[in-house]
Write an enzyme that holds these catalytic residues in place. Structure first.
Site, PDB file in Angstrom:
ATOM      1  CG  HIS A  65       5.981   6.462   8.365  1.00  0.00           C
ATOM      2  ND1 HIS A  65       6.517   5.203   8.537  1.00  0.00           N
ATOM      3  CD2 HIS A  65       5.114   6.626   9.401  1.00  0.00           C
ATOM      4  CE1 HIS A  65       6.009   4.630   9.612  1.00  0.00           C
ATOM      5  NE2 HIS A  65       5.160   5.481  10.159  1.00  0.00           N
ATOM      6  CG  HIS A  74       3.508   9.853  12.529  1.00  0.00           C
ATOM      7  ND1 HIS A  74       2.364   9.126  12.272  1.00  0.00           N
ATOM      8  CD2 HIS A  74       4.520   8.942  12.624  1.00  0.00           C
ATOM      9  CE1 HIS A  74       2.665   7.842  12.218  1.00  0.00           C
ATOM     10  NE2 HIS A  74       3.961   7.708  12.425  1.00  0.00           N
ATOM     11  CD1 TRP A  82       0.268  -0.865   3.290  1.00  0.00           C
ATOM     12  CD2 TRP A  82      -0.024   1.342   3.239  1.00  0.00           C
ATOM     13  NE1 TRP A  82       0.819  -0.347   4.439  1.00  0.00           N
ATOM     14  CE2 TRP A  82       0.641   1.001   4.441  1.00  0.00           C
ATOM     15  CE3 TRP A  82      -0.326   2.679   2.998  1.00  0.00           C
ATOM     16  CZ2 TRP A  82       1.034   1.952   5.380  1.00  0.00           C
ATOM     17  CZ3 TRP A  82       0.049   3.639   3.939  1.00  0.00           C
ATOM     18  CH2 TRP A  82       0.719   3.259   5.120  1.00  0.00           C
ATOM     19  CG  HIS A  99       8.674   2.964   3.379  1.00  0.00           C
ATOM     20  ND1 HIS A  99       9.232   2.469   2.220  1.00  0.00           N
ATOM     21  CD2 HIS A  99       8.578   4.312   3.206  1.00  0.00           C
ATOM     22  CE1 HIS A  99       9.460   3.465   1.381  1.00  0.00           C
ATOM     23  NE2 HIS A  99       9.076   4.597   1.964  1.00  0.00           N
ATOM     24  CD  GLU A 121      -4.225   6.005   0.286  1.00  0.00           C
ATOM     25  OE1 GLU A 121      -4.115   7.049   0.962  1.00  0.00           O
ATOM     26  OE2 GLU A 121      -3.980   4.874   0.726  1.00  0.00           O
TER      27      GLU A 121
END
Length: 350
Positions: free
Chosen positions: A290, A292, A188, A288, A198
């Protein structure tokens, strides 16, 4: 653009379920397996469900018909079986939550169609159970669904917290990572990075293969209230799994994510950098790299000191010592049934 009071925004399009799902009944055939967790404070409940394989797209994997049911304080049990008519089933995590009130609904909520049932009265204080009219009450529940989850993805959320654990060396984390990478699919993530999913939700896209990233709203944010802002910056590089992998060589990437994300949030949502928290999780929910990005006023899970590490602090540490993230100890919480906890026990670290 944000409202003058910073109350509501809706610049990017609202998130939507996969186009492969039925628009009228996107979760038809849903079967409840167990309750994973519930949070009375945030008014959310997480459910382990199963859906017919065609609902999530693709075929069900062989282990996806295994539904593990765990009692709160009892032993773990399991049950096997296809859905109705022998159809293969995929696991799914369904999160139900109640959205916040909006000013435009207040007249209807407080109007004559709303019933108030007295529950308690003491001097000047009273408590009521209210039932707003359907056209207002129907706006409250919202659902986030993750389809085709491996069964361990759902069960890992179960169990009680056992406390904080520390990882002292990079070698131990590499050993642990081998276990976790086999459990969680990153397809995803790659779909977003490759422009195959997306894309209507993308706020910003930096295509640079080394220092680029894609900025998207987190599913926990309904994109209506600026004070509840929650975005995720997904880095394009695939060889950085977590905070533990970062070195001084990654400073250009981290600085780009930090500064450019703040600029894009201000441009799209009117929220200045001084009102943002930018952080990384350790351990992360998926391996992976990322970042926030949330509003300081947002009470979001995982933003506490036991798991969140401010990106500004990480950048500062790496400027002083390029190996700081690989050499320093990191503490993190684990639940009693977490396989990562079992790995620590097997390694003799507990």
């Amino acid at each position: 653009m944000a409202a003058e009071d910073g109350g509501s925004v809706c610049t990017p399009k609202r998130c939507r379920l996969s186009e492969t799902l039925d628009a009228e009944r996107p979760l038809r055939g849903l079967r409840l397996v167990s309750v994973l967790s519930k949070n009375p404070r945030s008014k959310t409940i997480s459910l382990h469900c199963q859906l017919p394989a065609e609902q999530g797209g693709g075929e069900a994997s062989s282990h996806n018909t295994l539904a593990r049911v765990m009692e709160e304080d009892g032993p773990e049990t399991s049950k096997e079986g296809p859905g109705e008519g022998g159809k293969p089933m995929n696991n799914a995590v369904l999160i139900l939550e109640k959205t916040s009130f909006h000013e435009t609904d207040l007249d209807a909520v407080l109007g004559h169609a709303t019933t108030f049932h007295l529950q308690l009265q003491n001097d000047i204080y009273s408590s009521y159970l209210t039932r707003p009219p359907p056209e207002v009450n129907g706006k409250i529940p919202r659902a986030n669904a993750s389809h085709r989850c491996a069964i361990c993805d759902t069960c890992v959320k179960r169990g009680r917290d056992v406390g904080m654990l520390g990882a002292q060396s990079h070698n131990v984390c590499v050993c642990v990572l081998e276990l976790l990478e086999s459990q969680f699919s990153l397809q995803w993530v790659y779909n977003i990075l490759e422009g195959r999913a997306e894309q209507d939700r993308v706020v910003f896209d930096d295509p640079d293969p080394e220092n680029g990233f894609v900025l998207v709203p987190d599913l926990k944010w309904d994109q209506k209230e600026a004070t509840q802002l929650y975005l995720v910056a997904i880095c394009r590089r695939r060889n950085i799994k977590s905070l533990r992998d970062l070195t001084g060589n990654h400073l250009p990437l981290l600085e780009n994510v930090f500064l450019r994300s703040q600029a894009e949030v201000l441009s799209h949502f009117g929220v200045p950098a001084i009102q943002l928290r930018c952080y990384l999780h350790y351990q992360p929910s998926y391996y992976h790299l990322h970042v926030h990005i949330t509003h300081l006023a947002a009470d979001v899970p995982g933003s506490g000191v036991e798991r969140a590490h401010l990106l500004a602090d990480v950048i500062h540490d790496l400027r002083r010592d390029g190996d700081a993230c690989r050499s320093r100890p990191f503490s993190f919480p684990l639940r009693s049934n977490d396989k990562l906890l079992a790995r620590f026990r097997d390694a003799g670290r507990l």
